[in-house]
Enzyme design. Structure first.
Site, mmCIF file in Angstrom:
data_model
loop_
_atom_site.group_PDB
_atom_site.id
_atom_site.type_symbol
_atom_site.label_atom_id
_atom_site.label_comp_id
_atom_site.label_asym_id
_atom_site.label_seq_id
_atom_site.Cartn_x
_atom_site.Cartn_y
_atom_site.Cartn_z
ATOM 1 N N ASN A 15 -11.641 -2.961 -8.660
ATOM 2 C CA ASN A 15 -10.375 -3.174 -9.393
ATOM 3 C C ASN A 15 -10.099 -4.651 -9.667
ATOM 4 O O ASN A 15 -9.511 -4.988 -10.686
ATOM 5 C CB ASN A 15 -9.160 -2.642 -8.617
ATOM 6 C CG ASN A 15 -9.213 -1.155 -8.381
ATOM 7 O OD1 ASN A 15 -9.886 -0.719 -7.462
ATOM 8 N ND2 ASN A 15 -8.540 -0.380 -9.218
ATOM 9 N N GLY B 87 4.394 -4.291 -6.349
ATOM 10 C CA GLY B 87 5.448 -3.829 -5.446
ATOM 11 C C GLY B 87 5.240 -2.406 -4.962
ATOM 12 O O GLY B 87 6.147 -1.806 -4.392
ATOM 13 N N LEU B 88 4.040 -1.857 -5.162
ATOM 14 C CA LEU B 88 3.790 -0.472 -4.742
ATOM 15 C C LEU B 88 2.964 -0.405 -3.459
ATOM 16 O O LEU B 88 2.390 0.629 -3.135
ATOM 17 C CB LEU B 88 3.083 0.310 -5.862
ATOM 18 C CG LEU B 88 3.861 0.409 -7.176
ATOM 19 C CD1 LEU B 88 3.120 1.277 -8.178
ATOM 20 C CD2 LEU B 88 5.259 0.977 -6.935
ATOM 21 N N GLY B 89 2.892 -1.520 -2.759
ATOM 22 C CA GLY B 89 2.225 -1.506 -1.457
ATOM 23 C C GLY B 89 0.711 -1.433 -1.535
ATOM 24 O O GLY B 89 0.068 -0.869 -0.644
ATOM 25 N N SER C 42 -1.463 -3.825 -1.215
ATOM 26 C CA SER C 42 -2.126 -4.604 -0.157
ATOM 27 C C SER C 42 -2.010 -3.874 1.177
ATOM 28 O O SER C 42 -2.931 -3.913 1.999
ATOM 29 C CB SER C 42 -1.539 -6.014 -0.052
ATOM 30 O OG SER C 42 -0.202 -5.955 0.357
ATOM 31 N N GLU D 258 -1.891 -7.439 6.752
ATOM 32 C CA GLU D 258 -0.803 -7.736 5.816
ATOM 33 C C GLU D 258 -0.296 -9.170 6.007
ATOM 34 O O GLU D 258 0.086 -9.847 5.051
ATOM 35 C CB GLU D 258 0.358 -6.766 6.044
ATOM 36 C CG GLU D 258 0.229 -5.472 5.271
ATOM 37 C CD GLU D 258 0.720 -5.625 3.830
ATOM 38 O OE1 GLU D 258 -0.095 -6.025 2.966
ATOM 39 O OE2 GLU D 258 1.889 -5.353 3.576
ATOM 40 N N ASP E 39 5.719 -1.682 4.599
ATOM 41 C CA ASP E 39 4.703 -1.171 3.664
ATOM 42 C C ASP E 39 3.537 -0.523 4.405
ATOM 43 O O ASP E 39 3.103 0.586 4.065
ATOM 44 C CB ASP E 39 4.156 -2.309 2.778
ATOM 45 C CG ASP E 39 5.180 -2.803 1.775
ATOM 46 O OD1 ASP E 39 6.360 -2.416 1.901
ATOM 47 O OD2 ASP E 39 4.820 -3.577 0.868
HETATM 48 C C1 MEV Z 1 7.801 -5.598 -0.224
HETATM 49 O O1 MEV Z 1 7.271 -4.339 -0.601
HETATM 50 C C2 MEV Z 1 9.106 -5.412 0.477
HETATM 51 C C3 MEV Z 1 9.794 -6.687 0.908
HETATM 52 O O2 MEV Z 1 10.968 -6.288 1.624
HETATM 53 C C4 MEV Z 1 8.923 -7.544 1.785
HETATM 54 C C5 MEV Z 1 8.654 -6.910 3.145
HETATM 55 O O3 MEV Z 1 9.352 -5.987 3.572
HETATM 56 O O4 MEV Z 1 7.742 -7.420 3.811
HETATM 57 C C6 MEV Z 1 10.224 -7.540 -0.272
#
Ligand code: MEV
EC number: 2.7.1.36
Length: 451
Positions: free
Chosen positions: A110, A197-199, A201, A248, A259
């Protein structure tokens, strides 16, 4: 399934440790393996000299872990507040192929990563700086050392570089429990977009932790003969989660841990300061997931919120408290809905979404693309908020059951017209799992073979 060399005896040992002992009998099975190597004429420390596996790797291991959506509590969770997170039915897949080439390889089609290292050189490294999965913080010095091992410059922070560093960290930390580091190839392919932002990693680190712990027989392989997939026990999931959290940290610096927890356990979780509880009753919720494709760094956004909190404590702390209350109210409403959902419940969920989105904007993690997403869905009578770190990335839109499919299609089309990717999805997918090769979809097989 991974099968130990000297299978007959170690199978006995396996049933023994399945019967309640905490750890598999590493020494016994390893001694058997060395016995076989010696008989083959490799000498007593054969595996160290040849790169042949010190552990009992002999068959391919296939692992997957889901991405996540945070319903409420992103950013606030970093400051000790509650977050509600759910596993998505978009997953990352890992294939671990043991071999005897004396190399350890990483392929990430990817993101275009293809790297390999000489096991014998890694074996010579002083790895005393590595963690023990005990939650100890990773210092800047640790990161420098890892970069040295990987051959990266000190200022390297791109996703490819961070993915390689997390891989090396987990491989060296987990596999050093072995007498010799194993030779293997890891290929990973994901249905999740990266940095959205969908986790992605977290799913990456959870897969790696589960695969290395299983390959090194720190935890048993839960896949039973003839079954399509297997899941680890609660105790094993805790160990996987602990190591994934360390990975992480390599990638994100100071993540809350939500996450990796949701990727490990799946379903829906309430998370606060490392305390995880599953939401036992969850209504069927449909959401529209949109990726604005605006890149951003979770690390930077988390740091910006921290600065804002330090600069304006009287203003920002109440925002975090209010987000906490939103998460708790959402949890209460979801519990009620699981028993008997009413239209009013959906209206409350929508109000909570709107209030939180405004709070997140006030924290400074909004973005013009996310405002556009909210405007477009409002025009279709729907409510949205960012999910994850914000600053671009992804947003979620609640799909009430009374919304007709043509309206959903029209909304998706309008969002695609803004250049966003859209998925209609339900929430609460299973956590980290091990799979039989025959059970994987052709698209996943293709993805894993695509580099
Ligand atoms: C990231 O998916 C969520 C945040 O709250 C960071 C974290 O919880 O480590 C922004």
């Amino acid at each position: 399934m991974l099968k130990p060399i000297g299978k007959g005896n170690s199978q006995l040992a396996r049933s023994d440790w399945l019967g309640g002992r905490k750890k598999p009998p590493l020494l016994r099975t390893r001694e058997l393996a060395y016995g076989v190597l010696e008989r083959l004429g490799f000498g007593s420390r054969a595996s160290e000299a040849t790169g042949l596996p010190g552990a009992m790797l002999s068959e391919v291991l296939l692992v997957s872990a889901p991405g996540k959506v945070i319903l409420h509590g992103e950013h606030a969770v970093v400051h000790g507040k509650v977050a509600l997170a759910v596993a998505l039915n978009l997953r990352t897949f890992l294939r671990l192929q043991p071999h005897s080439s004396g190399r350890v390889g990483l392929n990430l089609p990817n993101i275009g990563v293809r790297r390999a290292w000489d096991v014998a050189s890694l074996q010579l490294l002083d790895t005393s700086f590595l963690g023990h999965g005990d939650g100890a913080a990773l210092t800047a010095e640790h990161m420098e050392k890892l970069k040295e091992v990987a051959g990266f410059p000190e200022d390297c922070v791109d996703p490819q570089c961070l993915a390689v560093l997390a891989f090396l960290y987990l491989y060296l930390s987990i596999c050093r429990s072995q007498r010799a580091l194993p030779s293997l190839d890891v290929t990973m392919w994901s249905e999740l977009p990266t940095g959205a932002g969908l986790g992605s990693s977290a799913a990456y680190c959870v897969c790696l932790a589960a695969a290395f712990l299983t390959a090194c027989e720190e935890i048993p392989n839960p896949l039973k003969d003839g079954e399509a997939a297997g899941r680890w026990t609660e105790e094993n999931l805790e160990l996987i989660n602990k190591w994934a959290f360390q990975g992480e940290k390599v990638i994100h610096g100071n993540p809350s841990g939500v996450d990796n927890a949701v990727s490990t356990w799946g379903g829906a979780l309430r998370y606060q300061q490392g305390k995880i509880s599953s939401l036992k009753r969850l209504p069927i919720l449909k959401i529209l997931l949109s990726n604005t494709k605006v890149p951003r760094s979770t690390k930077v956004l988390v740091a910006n919120v921290r600065s804002r909190l330090l600069k304006f404590p009287e203003i920002v702390a109440p925002l975090l408290t209010s987000i906490d209350a939103i998460s708790l109210e959402c949890e209460r409403v979801l519990g009620e809905m699981a028993a008997a959902p009413t239209p009013e419940h959906y209206l409350v969920l929508e109000e909570l979404i709107d209030m939180n989105q405004h709070h997140l904007n006030a924290l400074g993690v909004g973005h013009a693309s996310l405002d556009q997403l909210c405007q477009v869905t409002t025009a279709h009578g729907l409510h949205s908020k960012l999910t994850g770190a914000g600053g671009g990335g992804c947003g979620i839109t609640l799909l009430r059951p009374d919304v007709e499919q043509p309206e959903v299609e029209a909304t998706k089309q309008a969002l695609s017209g803004c250049g966003f990717d859209c998925w209609e999805t339900s929430i609460g997918a299973p956590g980290v799992s091990v799979h039989a090769a025959a059970s994987l979809d052709a698209s996943v097989q293709q993805g894993l073979d695509s580099l």
